[in-house]
Design an enzyme around this catalytic site. Structure first.
Site, PDB file in Angstrom:
ATOM      1  N   ASN A   1       1.407  -1.345  -0.305  1.00  0.00           N
ATOM      2  CA  ASN A   1      -0.164  -0.285  -0.142  1.00  0.00           C
ATOM      3  C   ASN A   1       0.901   1.408  -0.210  1.00  0.00           C
ATOM      4  OD1 ASN A   1      -3.283  -0.540   0.027  1.00  0.00           O
ATOM      5  ND2 ASN A   1      -2.548  -2.140   1.290  1.00  0.00           N
TER       6      ASN A   1
ATOM      7  N   ASP B   1     -10.994   0.152  13.949  1.00  0.00           N
ATOM      8  CA  ASP B   1     -11.825   0.597  12.980  1.00  0.00           C
ATOM      9  C   ASP B   1     -13.561   1.144  12.612  1.00  0.00           C
ATOM     10  OD1 ASP B   1      -9.718  -0.966  11.579  1.00  0.00           O
ATOM     11  OD2 ASP B   1      -9.995  -3.245  12.847  1.00  0.00           O
TER      12      ASP B   1
ATOM     13  N   HIS C   1      -7.850  -0.699   5.752  1.00  0.00           N
ATOM     14  CA  HIS C   1      -8.297  -2.164   6.924  1.00  0.00           C
ATOM     15  C   HIS C   1      -9.515  -3.298   5.008  1.00  0.00           C
ATOM     16  CE1 HIS C   1      -9.733  -5.118   9.932  1.00  0.00           C
ATOM     17  NE2 HIS C   1     -10.866  -5.046   8.967  1.00  0.00           N
TER      18      HIS C   1
ATOM     19  N   ASN D   1      -6.647   4.892   7.889  1.00  0.00           N
ATOM     20  CA  ASN D   1      -5.923   3.874   7.662  1.00  0.00           C
ATOM     21  C   ASN D   1      -6.627   2.886   6.644  1.00  0.00           C
ATOM     22  OD1 ASN D   1      -4.850   0.727   8.736  1.00  0.00           O
ATOM     23  ND2 ASN D   1      -7.213   1.156   9.737  1.00  0.00           N
TER      24      ASN D   1
ATOM     25  N   GLU E   1      -7.106  -2.340  -2.537  1.00  0.00           N
ATOM     26  CA  GLU E   1      -6.365  -1.349  -1.725  1.00  0.00           C
ATOM     27  C   GLU E   1      -5.651  -0.631  -1.850  1.00  0.00           C
ATOM     28  OE1 GLU E   1      -4.954  -3.264   1.894  1.00  0.00           O
ATOM     29  OE2 GLU E   1      -6.169  -4.597   1.664  1.00  0.00           O
TER      30      GLU E   1
END
Ligand code: GRF
Length: 217
Positions: free
Chosen positions: A16, A147, A111, A109, A176
Site C-alpha cells: 500500500n 476500525d 482495512h 487507515n 486497496e
C-alpha cells in the site's frame, strides 16, 4: 497549490505504501510523502522508501518500555517532518486514544474488509467462514474505537466458491492499491469533510469511482 505533506506508517511488506508512492509521483498529484516510519526493523516498506528516496526511520516499539513512550517518539517525528496527514498502511500497532485524539481528522487507515463488517484481525478468514459473497476494503479516518472512524472510500470484490484466504486477500489488496491513493487525492484536494461522524464529499463525480463494483471476471 502546495502539496499535502504525508507521513506513512508501515509494519510489513508495504504494498500500500508503494501504491501511495506511485500515486504521489504522478505529475500534478496533490500530496507528497515526506516520511515513512516503521515500527518493525526489517519491514520491506523501509526498502521501498529507500528506493524512492523518501526520508524514513524505524521506531521499534520493542525498545520502549510502554506505549506512551513509543508514541511520544512517533509524535515527535511526525511533528518534526511537518506531516499534515498520517496514513496507516499496514501499520500493525494499536494506537492509544490520546495519540488518536492528537491526530484526529489527520489520521487515516486502510482495512481489508467492508467496514463495519469484520473489524480487527483475520478478516479474510472470517469473511470466508461467514460465507459472505462480497468482500472488500475500506479507507477510513481513525477514531478512538478500532476500525470504526468515518469511511472515506470502499471497494468491493466477489468471493468465489474455491477462494482460499490468500486468494481472497490478493484480490482485495489489488483494490486497496486503488482506493488508498484515491482517498488521499480527495483529502489532499480538500474535498473530504466530516459531518455528524460521516464523510461528505465536495464535488463528487462518477470519475472518482469511490465504489468499485464487483466484477465476476
Ligand atoms: C493490507 O491488507 C492492509 O489493509 C492491512 O494490512 C495489509 C498490509 O499490506 N491493514 P501491505 O503491507 O500494504 O502490503
Amino acid at each position: 497549490m502546495d502539496r499535502l505533506r504525508v507521513a506513512v506508517l508501515v509494519s510489513g511488506h508495504g504494498s500500500n505504501l508503494q501504491a501511495l508512492i506511485d500515486a504521489c509521483q504522478t505529475p500534478g498529484f496533490p500530496a507528497h510523502i515526506v516520511r515513512v516510519i516503521s515500527n518493525v526493523r526489517d519491514a520491506f516498506g523501509i526498502q521501498r522508501a529507500l528506493k524512492a528516496r523518501i526520508p524514513h526511520s524505524v521506531i521499534d516499539h520493542l525498545e520502549f518500555k510502554n506505549r506512551t513512550d513509543f508514541e511520544a517518539q512517533l509524535n515527535d517525528e511526525l511533528v518534526s517532518c511537518s506531516a499534515e496527514l498520517v496514513c496507516l498502511a499496514g501499520f500493525m500497532r494499536l494506537l492509544t486514544s490520546s495519540f488518536v485524539k492528537k491526530w484526529q481528522g489527520r489520521l487515516v487507515n486502510i482495512h481489508p474488509s467492508l467496514l463495519p463488517a469484520f473489524k480487527g484481525l483475520d478478516t479474510h478468514a472470517r469473511a470466508l467462514a461467514a460465507g459472505v459473497k462480497i468482500a472488500g476494503c475500506t479507507v477510513h479516518y481513525v477514531s478512538q474505537d478500532m476500525d470504526a472512524g468515518p469511511i472515506i472510500a470502499q471497494a468491493a470484490v466477489p468471493v468465489m466458491p474455491n477462494d482460499s484466504e490468500d486468494i481472497l486477500a490478493a484480490r482485495i489488496l489489488q483494490q486497496e492499491h486503488i482506493i488508498f491513493p484515491l482517498a488521499l487525492k480527495m483529502i489532499a484536494e480538500g474535498r473530504v469533510k466530516i459531518k455528524h461522524g460521516h464523510v461528505l464529499f465536495d464535488e463528487i463525480s462518477l470519475d472518482d469511482s469511490v465504489i468499485i463494483s464487483p466484477r465476476l471476471t
